[in-house]
Design an enzyme around this catalytic site. Structure first.
Site, PDB file in Angstrom:
ATOM      1  N   GLY A   8       0.804  -1.218   0.000  1.00 49.32           N
ATOM      2  CA  GLY A   8       0.000   0.000   0.000  1.00 49.32           C
ATOM      3  C   GLY A   8       0.833   1.262   0.000  1.00 49.32           C
ATOM      4  N   GLY A  10       0.789   4.389  -0.626  1.00 47.18           N
ATOM      5  CA  GLY A  10       0.090   5.662  -0.836  1.00 47.18           C
ATOM      6  C   GLY A  10       0.798   6.753  -0.055  1.00 47.18           C
ATOM      7  N   ALA A  11       0.009   7.684   0.509  1.00 47.16           N
ATOM      8  CA  ALA A  11       0.604   8.813   1.235  1.00 47.16           C
ATOM      9  C   ALA A  11       1.503   8.318   2.365  1.00 47.16           C
ATOM     10  CB  ALA A  11      -0.515   9.699   1.777  1.00 47.16           C
ATOM     11  N   GLY A  13       2.320   4.961   3.039  1.00 45.12           N
ATOM     12  CA  GLY A  13       3.181   3.836   2.646  1.00 45.12           C
ATOM     13  C   GLY A  13       4.401   4.277   1.861  1.00 45.12           C
ATOM     14  N   ASN A  98      -5.535   3.782  10.415  1.00 42.90           N
ATOM     15  CA  ASN A  98      -6.335   4.454  11.434  1.00 42.90           C
ATOM     16  C   ASN A  98      -7.324   3.474  12.061  1.00 42.90           C
ATOM     17  OD1 ASN A  98      -5.552   7.083  11.956  1.00 42.90           O
ATOM     18  ND2 ASN A  98      -6.509   7.880  10.094  1.00 42.90           N
ATOM     19  N   ALA A 124       0.363  13.376   5.588  1.00 36.81           N
ATOM     20  CA  ALA A 124       0.964  13.188   4.261  1.00 36.81           C
ATOM     21  C   ALA A 124      -0.122  13.125   3.201  1.00 36.81           C
ATOM     22  CB  ALA A 124       1.779  11.900   4.244  1.00 36.81           C
ATOM     23  N   LYS A 175      -6.949   8.954  19.510  1.00 40.83           N
ATOM     24  CA  LYS A 175      -6.895   9.413  18.113  1.00 40.83           C
ATOM     25  C   LYS A 175      -8.271   9.281  17.451  1.00 40.83           C
ATOM     26  CE  LYS A 175      -4.527   9.690  13.857  1.00 40.83           C
ATOM     27  NZ  LYS A 175      -3.829   9.027  12.786  1.00 40.83           N
ATOM     28  N   SER A 244      -9.055  13.497   5.665  1.00 41.06           N
ATOM     29  CA  SER A 244      -8.985  12.516   4.577  1.00 41.06           C
ATOM     30  C   SER A 244     -10.365  12.014   4.157  1.00 41.06           C
ATOM     31  CB  SER A 244      -8.048  11.359   4.926  1.00 41.06           C
ATOM     32  OG  SER A 244      -8.650  10.507   5.860  1.00 41.06           O
ATOM     33  N   GLU A 256     -13.231   5.943   4.767  1.00 42.28           N
ATOM     34  CA  GLU A 256     -13.045   5.096   5.956  1.00 42.28           C
ATOM     35  C   GLU A 256     -14.108   5.435   7.025  1.00 42.28           C
ATOM     36  OE1 GLU A 256      -8.774   6.018   6.659  1.00 42.28           O
ATOM     37  OE2 GLU A 256      -8.423   3.880   6.416  1.00 42.28           O
TER      38      GLU A 256
HETATM   39  N1  LIG Z   1      -2.442  10.311   4.879  1.00 38.03           N
HETATM   40  C1  LIG Z   1      -2.365  10.684   6.143  1.00 38.03           C
HETATM   41  O1  LIG Z   1      -1.999  11.839   6.437  1.00 38.03           O
HETATM   42  C2  LIG Z   1      -2.677   9.713   7.263  1.00 38.03           C
HETATM   43  C3  LIG Z   1      -2.328  10.086   8.577  1.00 38.03           C
HETATM   44  C4  LIG Z   1      -2.544   9.189   9.603  1.00 38.03           C
HETATM   45  C5  LIG Z   1      -3.136   7.960   9.338  1.00 38.03           C
HETATM   46  N2  LIG Z   1      -3.488   7.622   8.056  1.00 38.03           N
HETATM   47  C6  LIG Z   1      -4.087   6.295   7.839  1.00 38.03           C
HETATM   48  O2  LIG Z   1      -3.104   5.484   7.166  1.00 38.03           O
HETATM   49  C7  LIG Z   1      -3.764   4.536   6.296  1.00 38.03           C
HETATM   50  C8  LIG Z   1      -3.230   4.756   4.867  1.00 38.03           C
HETATM   51  O3  LIG Z   1      -3.666   6.043   4.442  1.00 38.03           O
HETATM   52  P1  LIG Z   1      -3.083   6.790   3.162  1.00 38.03           P
HETATM   53  O4  LIG Z   1      -3.508   8.211   3.297  1.00 38.03           O
HETATM   54  O5  LIG Z   1      -1.664   6.468   2.986  1.00 38.03           O
HETATM   55  O6  LIG Z   1      -3.939   6.097   1.989  1.00 38.03           O
HETATM   56  P2  LIG Z   1      -3.705   6.228   0.406  1.00 38.03           P
HETATM   57  O7  LIG Z   1      -2.880   7.421   0.082  1.00 38.03           O
HETATM   58  O8  LIG Z   1      -5.058   6.078  -0.204  1.00 38.03           O
HETATM   59  O9  LIG Z   1      -2.816   4.952   0.060  1.00 38.03           O
HETATM   60  C9  LIG Z   1      -3.296   3.649   0.096  1.00 38.03           C
HETATM   61  C10 LIG Z   1      -2.470   2.855  -0.874  1.00 38.03           C
HETATM   62  O10 LIG Z   1      -2.851   1.468  -0.800  1.00 38.03           O
HETATM   63  C11 LIG Z   1      -2.812   0.968  -2.127  1.00 38.03           C
HETATM   64  N3  LIG Z   1      -3.543  -0.300  -2.185  1.00 38.03           N
HETATM   65  C12 LIG Z   1      -4.862  -0.538  -2.085  1.00 38.03           C
HETATM   66  N4  LIG Z   1      -5.120  -1.849  -2.209  1.00 38.03           N
HETATM   67  C13 LIG Z   1      -3.921  -2.459  -2.393  1.00 38.03           C
HETATM   68  C14 LIG Z   1      -3.514  -3.798  -2.581  1.00 38.03           C
HETATM   69  N5  LIG Z   1      -4.406  -4.809  -2.612  1.00 38.03           N
HETATM   70  N6  LIG Z   1      -2.203  -4.069  -2.760  1.00 38.03           N
HETATM   71  C15 LIG Z   1      -1.289  -3.069  -2.747  1.00 38.03           C
HETATM   72  N7  LIG Z   1      -1.609  -1.773  -2.545  1.00 38.03           N
HETATM   73  C16 LIG Z   1      -2.910  -1.471  -2.385  1.00 38.03           C
HETATM   74  C17 LIG Z   1      -3.419   2.077  -2.931  1.00 38.03           C
HETATM   75  O11 LIG Z   1      -3.182   1.849  -4.305  1.00 38.03           O
HETATM   76  P3  LIG Z   1      -3.583   2.859  -5.494  1.00 38.03           P
HETATM   77  O12 LIG Z   1      -2.306   3.639  -5.731  1.00 38.03           O
HETATM   78  O13 LIG Z   1      -3.964   1.985  -6.633  1.00 38.03           O
HETATM   79  O14 LIG Z   1      -4.708   3.718  -4.981  1.00 38.03           O
HETATM   80  C18 LIG Z   1      -2.663   3.270  -2.354  1.00 38.03           C
HETATM   81  O15 LIG Z   1      -1.395   3.406  -2.950  1.00 38.03           O
HETATM   82  C19 LIG Z   1      -5.261   4.835   6.433  1.00 38.03           C
HETATM   83  O16 LIG Z   1      -5.839   3.982   7.396  1.00 38.03           O
HETATM   84  C20 LIG Z   1      -5.307   6.283   6.928  1.00 38.03           C
HETATM   85  O17 LIG Z   1      -6.478   6.601   7.644  1.00 38.03           O
HETATM   86  C21 LIG Z   1      -3.263   8.472   7.008  1.00 38.03           C
END
Ligand SMILES: NC(=O)c1ccc[n+]([C@@H]2O[C@H](COP(=O)([O-])OP(=O)(O)OC[C@H]3O[C@@H](n4cnc5c(N)ncnc54)[C@H](OP(=O)(O)O)[C@@H]3O)[C@@H](O)[C@H]2O)c1
Length: 295
Positions: A8, A10-11, A13, A98, A124, A175, A244, A256
């Site tokens: 994963g 994303g932001a 990962g 989260n 992020a 949180k 988000s 979510e």
């Molecule tokens: N962003 C923040 O600031 C933040 C802060 C604290 C906590 N969080 C938490 O952290 C978690 C991740 O959030 P995020 O913001 O990083 O989400 P995100 O940016 O949407 O990234 C999720 C990633 O997972 C990938 N993915 C989905 N299914 C998959 C699979 N089967 N195999 C491989 N990759 C897969 C997505 O692929 P695609 O590229 O195809 O979409 C995307 O790259 C969430 O629970 C969020 O609530 C986020």
């Protein structure tokens, strides 16, 4: 040295993968849904570039010491499709998401004894596949013990505020108190400035109070004053601050809402505590998501 499969990118990962790749003792493979060639993470410490191996098919995975899941909570089932090939008898799974159900979400697909729940505060955004921007410092919290300690050691070289706690339950519910209060923004399609409306502020307080009641029943230590603290903080924040859920709804992506609001109503029922405001937020956002999908 550790071998790591990060699922994963994303932001969160891709930012974590960029940091992991800075320690050349780690062997980092990224499991992506959407492929990319390299990572460029803009962080408060500067721009970090990395070229980990990126794979897109679970059949390509090899057994590793650590699997790090960084997908959104609603993609957890799909994330677990990477486990069979990537797991050996000593592989550990860090769930970096989260919510309060890190272990439960994967307990049917991975030995819970080897799951490390991780609470992350790391603001992020993903600009494009492999490109992220981190807008503030990173805080990581894990349960005290060998698994948590070994997970934090993976990031020993990174500029993170990382710590173990004897009371992880309180950390994740604290949180969740903050996260559940963000739902009205997504429902109303308005950034945090909408909390300056008294009715919205009262709704946010009610959401947090329900979260406090259910969190206490689950064993968290949460002061009554958290509800006012969160709402006062929201009202003082720059009015264009988003979250988000709002960003995902605006972009037409899944949300979510279950991990942030539905869970409070679900776990509340287990304890005979009603959480109607959180149930309502989850229902409205679920409906909005379904309508969006059908348009
Ligand atoms: N962003 C923040 O600031 C933040 C802060 C604290 C906590 N969080 C938490 O952290 C978690 C991740 O959030 P995020 O913001 O990083 O989400 P995100 O940016 O949407 O990234 C999720 C990633 O997972 C990938 N993915 C989905 N299914 C998959 C699979 N089967 N195999 C491989 N990759 C897969 C997505 O692929 P695609 O590229 O195809 O979409 C995307 O790259 C969430 O629970 C969020 O609530 C986020």
């Amino acid at each position: 040295m550790a071998s790591i499969l990060l699922v994963g990118p994303g932001a969160i990962g891709a930012t974590l993968a960029a940091w992991l790749c800075q320690d050349d003792r780690h062997r980092v493979v990224v499991a992506a849904r959407t492929p990319f060639h390299s990572i460029e993470a803009t962080t408060p410490s500067g721009v970090i570039r990395a070229r980990p191996q990126v794979i897109t098919d679970p059949a390509q995975a090899q057994p590793v010491d650590w699997i790090l899941v960084c997908t959104k909570t609603y993609d957890s089932e799909a994330a677990a499709s990477w486990f069979p090939r990537a797991s050996g008898p000593a592989t550990r799974l860090a769930v970096i998401q989260n919510g309060v159900e890190h272990v439960q979400r994967f307990a049917k697909r991975f030995d819970p004894v080897r799951i490390v729940p991780v609470m992350i505060d790391l603001p992020a955004e993903r600009l494009s596949p492999g490109r992220t921007i981190q807008r503030g410092p990173a805080h990581l919290v894990v349960p005290a013990g060998r698994n948590g300690q070994d997970f934090l050691a993976l990031f020993a070289h990174a500029n993170f505020d990382a710590r173990q706690t004897e009371d992880f339950t309180t950390a994740v519910w604290r949180k969740l108190c903050l996260n559940c209060a963000g739902a009205p923004c997504a429902v109303l399609l308005e950034p945090l400035g909408i909390s300056r409306h008294d009715g919205v502020a009262e709704l946010m307080r009610a959401l947090v109070r329900e979260c406090i009641a259910v969190g206490r029943a689950e064993g968290a230590t949460l002061a009554d004053g958290i509800a006012d603290e969160i709402v006062d903080g929201a009202r003082r924040a720059p009015p264009d601050t988003g979250n988000s859920l709002l960003a995902d709804r605006r972009a037409g992506r899944p949300m979510e809402y279950d991990a942030r609001n539905g869970v409070i109503a679900r776990l509340g029922r287990k304890h005979g505590i009603s959480a109607p405001m959180n149930a309502l937020m989850a229902a409205l956002l679920e409906a909005a998501q379904q309508v969006g999908e059908e348009v």
